[in-house]
Design a protein around this motif. Structure first.
Motif, PDB file in Angstrom:
ATOM      1  N   ASN A 186      -5.844-101.436   6.830  1.00 57.73           N
ATOM      2  CA  ASN A 186      -5.209-102.536   6.117  1.00 57.73           C
ATOM      3  C   ASN A 186      -5.449-103.879   6.896  1.00 57.73           C
ATOM      4  OD1 ASN A 186      -3.778-101.183   4.145  1.00 57.73           O
ATOM      5  ND2 ASN A 186      -2.380-100.491   5.401  1.00 57.73           N
ATOM      6  N   THR A 188      -3.621-107.806   6.930  1.00 54.52           N
ATOM      7  CA  THR A 188      -2.715-108.591   6.285  1.00 54.52           C
ATOM      8  C   THR A 188      -2.970-109.979   6.331  1.00 54.52           C
ATOM      9  OG1 THR A 188      -0.952-107.115   7.260  1.00 54.52           O
ATOM     10  CG2 THR A 188      -0.256-109.289   6.913  1.00 54.52           C
ATOM     11  N   ARG A 208      -8.152-113.385  -3.512  1.00 56.13           N
ATOM     12  CA  ARG A 208      -9.535-112.795  -2.860  1.00 56.13           C
ATOM     13  C   ARG A 208     -10.342-113.246  -4.038  1.00 56.13           C
ATOM     14  NH1 ARG A 208      -9.709-106.833  -1.478  1.00 56.13           N
ATOM     15  NH2 ARG A 208      -8.742-107.168  -3.709  1.00 56.13           N
ATOM     16  N   GLU A 211      -9.333-113.361  -7.676  1.00 55.07           N
ATOM     17  CA  GLU A 211      -8.473-112.398  -7.875  1.00 55.07           C
ATOM     18  C   GLU A 211      -7.132-112.546  -7.076  1.00 55.07           C
ATOM     19  OE1 GLU A 211      -7.587-107.527  -6.728  1.00 55.07           O
ATOM     20  OE2 GLU A 211      -9.760-108.555  -6.214  1.00 55.07           O
ATOM     21  N   LEU A 213      -3.910-111.752  -5.134  1.00 54.92           N
ATOM     22  CA  LEU A 213      -3.350-110.634  -4.502  1.00 54.92           C
ATOM     23  C   LEU A 213      -1.799-110.654  -4.521  1.00 54.92           C
ATOM     24  CD1 LEU A 213      -5.907-110.982  -1.602  1.00 54.92           C
ATOM     25  CD2 LEU A 213      -6.012-109.283  -3.593  1.00 54.92           C
ATOM     26  N   SER A 214      -1.353-111.739  -4.496  1.00 53.77           N
ATOM     27  CA  SER A 214       0.329-111.713  -4.440  1.00 53.77           C
ATOM     28  C   SER A 214       0.638-113.229  -4.956  1.00 53.77           C
ATOM     29  CB  SER A 214       0.566-111.625  -2.826  1.00 53.77           C
ATOM     30  OG  SER A 214       0.652-112.519  -2.200  1.00 53.77           O
ATOM     31  N   ALA A 227       0.249-111.182   1.909  1.00 50.93           N
ATOM     32  CA  ALA A 227      -0.292-109.772   1.188  1.00 50.93           C
ATOM     33  C   ALA A 227      -0.931-108.968   2.253  1.00 50.93           C
ATOM     34  CB  ALA A 227      -0.842-110.476   0.146  1.00 50.93           C
ATOM     35  N   THR A 228      -1.021-107.748   2.066  1.00 58.39           N
ATOM     36  CA  THR A 228      -1.614-106.635   2.754  1.00 58.39           C
ATOM     37  C   THR A 228      -2.729-106.201   1.796  1.00 58.39           C
ATOM     38  OG1 THR A 228       0.122-106.198   3.837  1.00 58.39           O
ATOM     39  CG2 THR A 228      -1.542-104.612   3.856  1.00 58.39           C
ATOM     40  N   VAL A 229      -4.038-105.980   2.154  1.00 56.56           N
ATOM     41  CA  VAL A 229      -4.956-105.354   1.190  1.00 56.56           C
ATOM     42  C   VAL A 229      -5.581-104.346   2.063  1.00 56.56           C
ATOM     43  CG1 VAL A 229      -5.387-107.472  -0.169  1.00 56.56           C
ATOM     44  CG2 VAL A 229      -6.704-107.149   1.927  1.00 56.56           C
ATOM     45  N   ASP A 235     -15.397-106.119   0.611  1.00 53.36           N
ATOM     46  CA  ASP A 235     -14.852-107.528   0.982  1.00 53.36           C
ATOM     47  C   ASP A 235     -15.656-108.062   1.850  1.00 53.36           C
ATOM     48  OD1 ASP A 235     -12.369-106.965  -0.465  1.00 53.36           O
ATOM     49  OD2 ASP A 235     -11.812-105.532   0.878  1.00 53.36           O
TER      50      ASP A 235
END
Length: 550
Positions: A186, A188, A208, A211, A213-214, A227-229, A235
């Motif tokens: 993950n 952050t 991203r 896109e 993410l939050s 946000a956590t991806v 990536d």
């Protein structure tokens, strides 16, 4: 009667004032009571006019007297003088920080009202008329609620305008990303925004690429979003940004965006296995060997670094990258200074991780045996001495010598013939290193000089073929040095057609004289070539005839 119009202030953008407002009724109309615009507000009643004024304004010329009816109607519809109201336009305004706006204050008072605008902002009266005024508010730096007031006789009424000042964020930053991020872990993301108003319309978006993410409301000062991806291979090289969105479309002002500088992420995969190391276990002084270190399952393979070293000496390495693997090649050289045992290490580093392999390499010295020929180029029939010997402590063996055990030296005599031309002699020595039995050879070739030869097996004397068939004709001479061969027809000196004949022609027929010549002599041979016009079988037509000429 023309429809009365409503005067309104206009919002200014970028500090530019709207055109000044004129009076709220046409200058050619003399009756202000009949043409004054009603104030469009749910809190206001229609204005009241006196009976005499209303009659004069609304009754057509020459019409029968309807004064009683008009008075009754107007009396029912119009408010009393004490009901006069004040209104403001616009009631709400949103403008950029430091901007300006025009405010229209108007009253429904029948008499001349005293109008004003109460505000701490910089104001300027820009226009006026009967019971209306237009003010310009400038250099508005913060939210405010200016108040329009109207004194109509002893009564005062108030109406306010709500001014909202908007501004884009002063500072936006996406916090630094780690230099490398392992795939499958993950990540952050954290964004910080300073400034920006009104906060109710300000949103923080983490992206991203394109896109989202939050999406989070901006809360606090400074405002922070996160946000956590789950980091993936896709990536690698992706750009992450933080965007502030100020949505003023409900206020008719548009949609504003401000984006932070992008930060690029690098993800990686390094398998938890050791590299494959291909290296010799022993290395002779004065020689070099190739070392190959390879590894698969890498991502991105092109970002991996390789360290190859023999002991404390780093090797000059060439790395070849494939889709998800690499192969590193280096040459390690054995010298008298590094004779002995040494660790050969290969380390592959990717991101903040590394994997390594090592092997032991023994550097040794092994002198070659000595092979001598009394003469390396001799004439046919000459006697040649062949000798093989080794360095101290080693034993040798000589090929083609009479069978003998390994000895410090071996030799024998040879009477050279044509068949010995190009013959190779090999002298071998043996040494055991690190459990390996090693052999070292020295080879020499003997050259025997002899005259030209044209043998039946190499140059057939008689060729008989049917016409228009496909055949192959060959004639080859032997000798050392190699002789020059020519084949000419006796009658006209035409060359003998050698090689593939596709097809055989009647014109090839004849008797040819083939001559092989070198510095060591010459030899000739007759070749008969017969071409049959009609023949049922090549075998039935074949005749053999060979004549050797001195």
């Amino acid at each position: 009667m023309p429809e009365p119009s409503l005067r309104r202030g206009r919002l200014e953008v970028s500090g530019k004032a709207a055109p000044p407002l004129g009076p709220p009724w046409p200058a050619v109309i003399k009756n202000p009571c009949a043409l004054r615009a009603p104030v469009r507000s749910e809190h206001l009643s229609p204005p009241r006019c006196s009976l005499r004024t209303a009659l004069a304004a609304m009754a057509p010329a020459g019409a029968p007297s309807a004064l009683p009816l008009l008075l009754a109607l107007l009396g029912a519809l119009l408010p009393e003088p004490g009901d006069a109201q004040v209104s403001v336009f616009p009631t709400e305004a949103t403008l950029p920080r430091g901007g300006s706006v025009l405010v229209n204050c108007s009253s429904t008072c029948e008499e001349e009202a005293f109008l004003g605008l109460e505000t701490p902002l910089t104001k300027e009266e820009r226009d006026r008329g009967h019971n209306w005024k237009v003010f310009k508010l400038s250099d508005v730096e913060e939210d405010s609620k200016p108040m329009c007031f109207s004194n109509c006789g002893p009564n005062q009424t108030l109406a306010s305008i709500s001014i909202t000042v908007y501004r884009l964020p002063e500072h936006m930053e996406l916090f630094p990303l780690p230099p490398w991020q392992p795939v499958g872990e993950n990540l952050t993301l954290k964004c910080q925004v300073k400034g920006g108003a009104p906060r109710a319309q300000l949103t923080l978006v983490l992206l991203r690429g394109e896109e989202e993410l939050s999406r989070q409301p901006a809360v606090g000062e400074p405002a922070e979003g996160n946000a956590t991806v789950l980091a993936g291979r896709g990536d690698y090289g992706a750009n992450f940004t933080c965007r502030a969105e100020l949505d003023l479309r409900p206020q008719g002002l548009g949609f504003f965006q401000n984006t932070s500088a992008p930060r690029q992420l690098r993800t990686f995969v390094l398998p938890m296995t050791s590299p494959q190391l291909e290296t010799p276990r022993i290395l002779e002084v004065g020689t070099s060997e190739k070392v190959v270190c390879s590894m698969g399952g890498l991502f991105p393979a092109s970002e991996a670094r390789v360290h190859l070293a023999l002991g404390d000496h780093r090797l000059n390495t060439t790395v070849t990258y494939n889709k998800d693997s690499l192969s590193a090649t280096a040459w390690v050289e054995g010298t008298a200074e590094n004779e002995g045992d040494h660790p050969l290490v290969c380390a592959i580093m990717l991101g903040n991780q590394s994997q390594e392999s090592w092997r032991n390499l023994t550097v040794y010295s092994f002198p070659a045996p000595n092979l001598t020929l009394s003469e390396q180029e001799v004439s046919e029939g000459t006697q040649v001495e062949v000798a093989c010997e080794a360095s101290v402590g080693l034993r040798v063996r000589l090929s083609d010598a009479p069978a003998e055990p390994w000895a410090p030296s071996v030799q024998f005599l040879l009477n050279a013939t044509a068949e010995d031309n190009g013959r190779h002699f090999s002298c071998s020595a043996a040494l055991e290193v690190a459990g390996h039995l090693l052999y070292k050879n020295q080879t020499k070739e003997l050259w025997v000089l002899y005259g030209p030869r044209l043998d039946e097996s190499d140059c057939l004397g008689n060729w008989t073929w049917p016409e228009e068939t496909n055949q192959k004709l060959s004639c080859q001479a032997w000798g050392n040095p190699v002789p020059q061969l020519t084949c000419l027809r006796e009658t006209d000196g035409a060359l003998l057609p050698t090689g593939d004949l596709r097809p055989v022609k009647k014109q090839y027929e004849g008797t040819y004289i083939c001559k092989a010549e070198s510095p060591r002599g010459a030899v000739t041979r007759k070749v008969f070539l017969t071409v049959l016009s009609e023949c049922a079988s090549v075998r039935g037509c074949a005749q053999v005839g060979t004549e050797i000429l001195a």
